[in-house]
Design an enzyme around this catalytic site. Structure first.
Site, PDB file in Angstrom:
ATOM      1  N   GLY A  11     -53.179  22.075  32.376  1.00  0.00           N
ATOM      2  CA  GLY A  11     -54.101  23.153  32.741  1.00  0.00           C
ATOM      3  C   GLY A  11     -53.713  23.821  34.036  1.00  0.00           C
ATOM      4  O   GLY A  11     -54.568  24.175  34.863  1.00  0.00           O
ATOM      5  N   ALA A  17     -56.156  23.425  39.607  1.00  0.00           N
ATOM      6  CA  ALA A  17     -54.780  23.081  39.256  1.00  0.00           C
ATOM      7  C   ALA A  17     -53.765  24.000  39.909  1.00  0.00           C
ATOM      8  O   ALA A  17     -52.683  23.561  40.330  1.00  0.00           O
ATOM      9  CB  ALA A  17     -54.609  23.113  37.741  1.00  0.00           C
ATOM     10  N   LYS A 172     -67.743  15.086  30.462  1.00  0.00           N
ATOM     11  CA  LYS A 172     -67.001  14.588  31.622  1.00  0.00           C
ATOM     12  C   LYS A 172     -67.202  13.086  31.803  1.00  0.00           C
ATOM     13  O   LYS A 172     -66.255  12.341  32.106  1.00  0.00           O
ATOM     14  CB  LYS A 172     -67.447  15.328  32.886  1.00  0.00           C
ATOM     15  CG  LYS A 172     -66.772  16.655  33.114  1.00  0.00           C
ATOM     16  CD  LYS A 172     -65.283  16.471  33.416  1.00  0.00           C
ATOM     17  CE  LYS A 172     -64.637  17.716  33.958  1.00  0.00           C
ATOM     18  NZ  LYS A 172     -63.185  17.543  34.218  1.00  0.00           N
TER      19      LYS A 172
END
Length: 330
Positions: A11, A17, A172
Site C-alpha cells: 500500500g 506508507a 482492524k
C-alpha cells in the site's frame, strides 16, 4: 544498517506508507512498494522522491489475491504491511462495510503473512489502529489506555450502530489478532503500530481521510461538532515509529501512537486559535450533555522506542502549509 538492505511496503501510495517510503529512501534502503495502479497520480509522486530512481521499485499488486507477493517479498529483509481501506470520517459511506473493512483486512493480512512465511524476513511491521485498543469494556472513565487494551468485537457490535466505523474497528481488531496468532505459529518476528487519527503534511497530491477532518473545519463545511473526543498523532512520527520498530531488535509487541486526546469542540477551538484567517464555524450542540470526557492514553512505550512525538499544534501548522501548497486552502 547495511546499505543494500531491502524492504517492502504494501500500500505504498497511502498517506502513512508514502512517508515510510520517503524516510526509508532517505536512510539508504532499497524499497519495493506495492500499489493498486502504477499509473495513479500518487504512484507517480512516489517515483519523484529523492533516491526513488535508484532504489524504489513499484509493483501493481492486489493483496487480496494469494501468492502474488511471493516473488516481490523474495530477498526482503523487512516487510511493512500498511495496505488497508480506511473509512471516511466526514460522511462518506460504502455499500457493504463488512466486505470492505472486515473481509479485506483479514484476507489481505493473511495473504501478506503467507508470503512472509516463504520469504522469512527478519521482521514484519504491521499497521493496525488505535481502534484495536479503545473499544473494550475496560475503557471506563478514568482508565488509562495502554498496549494491553484490546477491542472486543462483540462490545463494538453492542455500542456502535452497524456501519463503516464499526466494521473498520472490527476488521482492524480481527486482522491484528489473526496476525499475532499466525506469526506465533510460524515463528515470525512482528511488531504492530496502533496509531490514533493520523494527520499532518502529505508527500502526495491528495488528502487522506483523517486530514479531511481538520480541512472540513477550516473551510467551514463542518457546522456541528459531535459530542465526542478524538485522538491525534503526526504522520511523520507514525512513519518513524514503523521504521524504528523494524530497526530496533528490542522492539516488541504493540505500540500506541497518540500525542493528544481532546474533545472535538476543543479541537475546533484550537484550529480557530491557530488559524484565525479561516472560517471555523462549527459549534457544539448545547443540548448534547453531558459533554464527552476525553479518555486517557499512556504513550510512554513509543517514546521509549525513540519517537519524540511532535506537539499537535506544530503538526497542524505543517498540515495547513501542505494544504495551501496543494490548493485545498487559500
Amino acid at each position: 544498517m547495511a546499505p543494500a538492505e531491502t524492504v517492502c511496503v504494501t500500500g505504498a501510495s497511502g498517506f502513512i506508507a508514502s512517508w515510510i517510503v520517503k524516510m526509508l529512501l532517505e536512510k539508504g534502503y532499497n524499497v519495493k512498494g506495492t500499489v493498486r495502479n502504477l499509473e495513479s497520480e500518487n504512484a507517480k509522486f512516489l517515483r519523484e522522491l529523492p533516491g526513488a530512481s535508484e532504489r524504489l521499485e513499484l509493483f501493481a499488486v492486489d493483496v487480496m489475491k494469494p501468492g502474488l507477493l511471493d516473488s516481490i517479498f523474495e530477498g526482503c529483509d523487512g516487510i511493512f504491511h500498511t495496505a488497508n481501506p480506511t473509512p471516511s470520517l466526514v460522511g462518506g459511506k460504502v455499500a457493504d462495510p463488512e466486505a470492505i473493512f472486515v473481509e479485506t483486512a483479514l484476507k489481505g493480512t493473511l495473504n501478506v503473512l503467507e508470503s512472509c512465511v516463504k520469504a522469512r524476513p527478519k521482521r514484519i511491521v504491521l499497521t493496525s489502529s488505535i481502534v484495536s485498543c479503545l473499544l473494550t469494556p475496560k475503557n471506563v472513565p478514568g482508565a488509562v489506555i495502554d498496549e494491553t487494551f484490546v477491542t472486543d468485537p462483540d462490545f463494538v457490535r453492542k455500542v456502535i450502530p452497524s456501519g463503516d466505523f464499526a466494521s473498520y474497528a472490527i476488521g482492524k481488531t480481527l486482522a491484528e489478532k489473526v496476525a499475532w496468532d499466525f506469526v506465533k505459529k510460524h515463528n515470525l518476528s512482528m511488531v504492530v503500530m496502533n496509531p490514533a487519527y493520523v494527520i499532518g503534511p502529505t508527500v502526495l497530491p491528495t488528502v487522506n481521510t483523517t486530514n479531511e477532518v481538520p480541512l472540513e473545519f477550516l473551510n467551514g463545511n463542518t457546522k456541528t461538532i459531535k459530542n465526542e473526543s478524538g485522538c491525534w498523532v503526526g504522520v511523520k512520527d507514525v512513519a518513524m515509529a514503523h521504521i524504528l520498530g523494524y530497526e530496533k531488535p528490542e522492539a516488541e509487541g504493540r505500540y500506541i501512537l497518540c500525542e493528544k486526546v481532546m474533545h472535538l469542540g476543543d479541537f475546533a477551538s484550537l484550529l480557530q486559535k491557530l488559524f484565525p484567517q479561516y472560517n471555523v464555524v462549527a459549534r457544539e450542540d448545547p443540548n448534547a450533555q453531558p459533554r464527552a470526557t476525553p479518555f486517557l492514553i499512556n504513550n510512554e512505550k513509543v517514546k521509549e522506542l525513540g519517537v519524540n512525538l511532535q506537539p499537535l499544534e506544530d503538526v497542524l501548522r505543517e498540515l495547513v502549509e501542505s494544504l495551501k501548497e496543494l490548493k485545498y486552502l487559500n
